[in-house]
Design an enzyme around this catalytic site. Sequence first.
Site, PDB file in Angstrom:
ATOM      1  N   LYS A  48      -6.762  -4.785   2.428  1.00 49.65           N
ATOM      2  CA  LYS A  48      -5.422  -4.216   2.607  1.00 49.65           C
ATOM      3  C   LYS A  48      -4.564  -4.711   1.446  1.00 49.65           C
ATOM      4  CE  LYS A  48      -5.456  -6.239   6.748  1.00 49.65           C
ATOM      5  NZ  LYS A  48      -5.106  -5.149   7.635  1.00 49.65           N
ATOM      6  N   ARG A  49      -3.346  -4.157   1.301  1.00 50.77           N
ATOM      7  CA  ARG A  49      -2.444  -4.675   0.274  1.00 50.77           C
ATOM      8  C   ARG A  49      -2.294  -6.187   0.430  1.00 50.77           C
ATOM      9  NH1 ARG A  49       0.423  -0.956  -2.990  1.00 50.77           N
ATOM     10  NH2 ARG A  49       1.401  -2.836  -3.805  1.00 50.77           N
ATOM     11  N   THR A  56      -4.029   0.221  10.082  1.00 52.14           N
ATOM     12  CA  THR A  56      -4.916   1.346  10.357  1.00 52.14           C
ATOM     13  C   THR A  56      -6.350   1.010   9.942  1.00 52.14           C
ATOM     14  OG1 THR A  56      -4.031   2.307   8.317  1.00 52.14           O
ATOM     15  CG2 THR A  56      -3.304   3.283  10.389  1.00 52.14           C
ATOM     16  N   HIS A  70       8.067   2.602   9.379  1.00 54.07           N
ATOM     17  CA  HIS A  70       6.763   1.963   9.159  1.00 54.07           C
ATOM     18  C   HIS A  70       6.848   0.485   8.862  1.00 54.07           C
ATOM     19  CE1 HIS A  70       4.331   5.701   8.896  1.00 54.07           C
ATOM     20  NE2 HIS A  70       5.470   6.218   8.478  1.00 54.07           N
ATOM     21  N   LYS A  76       0.536 -10.502   5.619  1.00 51.50           N
ATOM     22  CA  LYS A  76      -0.812 -10.108   6.039  1.00 51.50           C
ATOM     23  C   LYS A  76      -1.772 -11.306   5.994  1.00 51.50           C
ATOM     24  CE  LYS A  76      -0.220  -5.340   4.323  1.00 51.50           C
ATOM     25  NZ  LYS A  76      -0.457  -4.402   5.453  1.00 51.50           N
ATOM     26  N   LYS A 135     -10.355   1.669  11.745  1.00 52.85           N
ATOM     27  CA  LYS A 135     -11.545   2.163  11.042  1.00 52.85           C
ATOM     28  C   LYS A 135     -12.705   1.201  11.247  1.00 52.85           C
ATOM     29  CE  LYS A 135      -8.299   4.145   7.812  1.00 52.85           C
ATOM     30  NZ  LYS A 135      -7.492   3.833   6.610  1.00 52.85           N
TER      31      LYS A 135
HETATM   32  C1  26W Z   1      10.401   0.923  -0.895  1.00 56.63           C
HETATM   33  C2  26W Z   1       9.003   0.941  -1.192  1.00 56.63           C
HETATM   34  C3  26W Z   1       8.144   1.011   0.005  1.00 56.63           C
HETATM   35  C4  26W Z   1       7.053   1.846  -0.041  1.00 56.63           C
HETATM   36  C5  26W Z   1       6.237   1.954   1.044  1.00 56.63           C
HETATM   37  C6  26W Z   1       8.413   0.286   1.135  1.00 56.63           C
HETATM   38  C7  26W Z   1       7.600   0.394   2.212  1.00 56.63           C
HETATM   39  C8  26W Z   1       6.517   1.220   2.173  1.00 56.63           C
HETATM   40  C9  26W Z   1       5.633   1.399   3.368  1.00 56.63           C
HETATM   41  C10 26W Z   1       6.464   1.449   4.609  1.00 56.63           C
HETATM   42  C11 26W Z   1       4.572   0.376   3.453  1.00 56.63           C
HETATM   43  C12 26W Z   1       3.475   0.769   4.399  1.00 56.63           C
HETATM   44  O1  26W Z   1       2.512   1.366   3.975  1.00 56.63           O
HETATM   45  N1  26W Z   1       3.587   0.399   5.671  1.00 56.63           N
HETATM   46  C13 26W Z   1       2.435   0.482   6.554  1.00 56.63           C
HETATM   47  O2  26W Z   1       2.432   1.724   7.231  1.00 56.63           O
HETATM   48  C14 26W Z   1       1.232   1.865   7.974  1.00 56.63           C
HETATM   49  C15 26W Z   1       1.220   3.256   8.582  1.00 56.63           C
HETATM   50  O3  26W Z   1       2.152   3.364   9.602  1.00 56.63           O
HETATM   51  C16 26W Z   1       1.115   0.780   9.037  1.00 56.63           C
HETATM   52  O4  26W Z   1      -0.127   0.911   9.674  1.00 56.63           O
HETATM   53  C17 26W Z   1       1.232  -0.600   8.396  1.00 56.63           C
HETATM   54  O5  26W Z   1       1.266  -1.590   9.390  1.00 56.63           O
HETATM   55  C18 26W Z   1       2.467  -0.670   7.532  1.00 56.63           C
HETATM   56  O6  26W Z   1       2.502  -1.899   6.813  1.00 56.63           O
END
Ligand code: 26W
Length: 835
Positions: free
Chosen positions: A570-571, A678, A379, A576, A682
Amino acid sequence: MSTRRIVPMETTAEQQDVSRLLKQYGCGPIQFAGTDGLYDRHLLFDNVKDLDTVGVRQQYEAFARSVRDVLSQRWLLTEKTYERENPKRVYYLSMEFLLGRSLANNVMNLGLDPLVSQAAKQNKVDLLSLLEQEPDAGLGNGGLGRLAACFLDSLATLQLPAMGYGLQYEYGMFKQSIEDGWQHEQGDNWLRHPDPWEVIRPGEAVEVKLNCSFRLHGGTFQLVRGQASTLLGIPHDRPVVAYGGNTVNTLRLWSASASNYFDFQEFSSGAFAEALADTLAAESLTRVLYPDDSTSEGQVLRFLQEYFLVACSLADLVRRFRRANTEWVTFADKVAIQLNDTHPAMSVPELMRILLDEAHLGWDQAWDLTQRALAYTNHTLLPEALEKWPLDWFEAIIPRNLEIIFEINRRFHLDVQGRIPGDRQYFERVSLIEEGGQRKIRMANLAIVGSHSTNGVAGIHSELLRTTTVRELAELFPERFNNKTNGVTPRRWLLLANPALAHVITEAIGNTWIRDLDQLKRLKPLAEDKGFRDSFQEAKRKAKSQFADWLKTQSGQVVDPDSIFDSQVKRIHEYKRQLLNALRVVLLYNRLREKPDIEMEPRTFFFAGKAAPAYQLAKLIIKFINNLAGTIDGDPIVRGRLKVLFLTDYCVSLAERLIPASDVSNQISTAGYEASGTSNMKFMMNGALTIGTRDGATIEMAEEAGEDNFFLFGLTADQVASNRAWYSPYWHYEHEPETRAALDLIFSDYFSRNEPHVFEPLRDVLLTHGDFYMHLADLKPYLEADRRMMDLYARPDDWVRKTILNVAGSGKFSSDRTIREYASEIWNAKPCPVE
Ligand code: 26W
């Protein structure tokens, strides 16, 4: 008070046939409402409450329990059907499930709307305030967690025999508040009240064995090496109701507890604190969700959480497999396990351990089954988010798993040597182990080597993953790499969140779009239909004024529904580029200050999102947006023309309100950095136009709707990569007067009169340190795209036409399509209908 409808208007004749409905759910003539109805009984028996004095929270609990009663027969029947048919099962392993609220969604999916409205009326219950009683289940950070929740909805609706596995965090994503413009965090104690959805099953607890113990010392969590211990994983099950209510799958969340509840010997000898210590330490394992979605910093508790999820879930699914199957050789024909990012990647050595040590298979067979059962989704390309765990922790906590990783790596090395002889450095780059100071396990490499499929979440992302991030691994195993463009569930994000638009669509093309979103393309010709355009516009107008009403009652803030609602939610992350958006606003503000007479449509800019608590710059960006909002509010020149709002505590239920009300969706990440996005989908489904960069799934959205119906701007991913070497933000500062004026205004403390220099770190990022995310390169093109967009807005008919064409082109972005692709191309799983 908001008149927003929570339950959708699409009640079919079938749904209205209440008695038939209840029969379908196996409830016979049970009454939901009225004397001796489910609702009354739950009030009486669960809460021992007099019907006349009951509070709204208890009303919510009783309502939700009644809905759960109605679905419980289907829930049981679903599992019975799977047991009887013994199909290949899909397990979705994820550290995060960002579910949001369940009551309105479950009522909708079960088709119980008429029944619930009737019950509410009979009991004189205000449904809207009752629904507000349910806390969001915020068991996720952002996109990855919400994706998992949308996937559960589609898996059930497509009747796939699937189950989600995650952790039952006692505290979910923190609550955000804003003081003096700064973000503050509060714990999200979402389980303070009893949760009517969960079913705790202590009888199905599993044991997790560790080679260490731990204790809490002065509030910190410490490992006690060499002293083996056992934890218990307790299942907390939640129903996942398919649209139509036929299938009810399960989301199983694990909570940790000590295996010997507490030491009675110690307890009776008076050592109360010691007796409870183990229990406390064990339970702290699933206490809280890590709120950092970009760095995997050295937190041993996070490492333990990941192993705990993996160990509990694999033990559970292996037990289920064994109940129905005698031959281990069939394991990968009966089980598909999807790893949501590398967070559950310890599944590779853990499954090997089970197959070797418990099933007593040989290495080759165990390895074959492991690879065939597992699949991995990536992701993120951000290098700082690629997990690497100290080898030392594996050794201290799960030494047998480390031994297995060594053996996997040894065999992998031989394989690579055979294929690419003599290149020692090549193997160092693909090795599961990073050498150097502190040796680490590379979790992405482990997931790729130990599984049969690695996918990215949008076309461009999968491509970059393959050609840059893990290029050598993709060269070694090209057949494993594939793309699965993300999607979102149209049930929650359109039917439930935007009843007015859903109604307009259904009136025009019938309701088949709810299960088959491609049907929306039939709206395309209607873009030329004046009557349709009017009702489309009317629906947007309705969503906007409902949002404005809600905001006013909720926070006292006033927004003008006749202004353009322009949103970025978004975060908060540098990549971003919320900062780019804020710079756009400063530029527009400068234009108005300079020439107050220029024509400009009134605009409201909405920002919302959380910053990781340790991410100082992201927090400063929030502060900047809030100060910008304050300054603009205080300036009579722009009053009624520009407004900026930072909405606090962004969460699923806030998104459900804001997205339908938005006219403009900002998707402006530095190209090549947003894996998919995502929220972009929406917004598109809800009739907003996108202004954005060619990044993530936004590229595919523009393809579907036609680039003419999009406002794309800025550097492409290729350009970002090739310009890096010579890019200079100063060039833009020196050659673009508006850019310069905007930055000078910020650094003159215009937006921070009482806090001099507070925004200096923004100067560092944007100028001194080279502007890594290339804000300044894209600022001017952003404003040009903004101008094109505003020109269109001045022609309302053309604007609505394009919004219709966007909705018509959004069919691809249903998570149903995504899940169908996973099922046929990765899992080889088939629907298993119930009855
Ligand atoms: C190590 C901690 C951590 C926790 C969560 C690192 C990374 C994450 C995720 C990968 C962050 C995340 O939510 N990524 C998002 O995933 C979405 C679903 O696929 C994508 O639409 C977003 O672009 C992506 O930033």
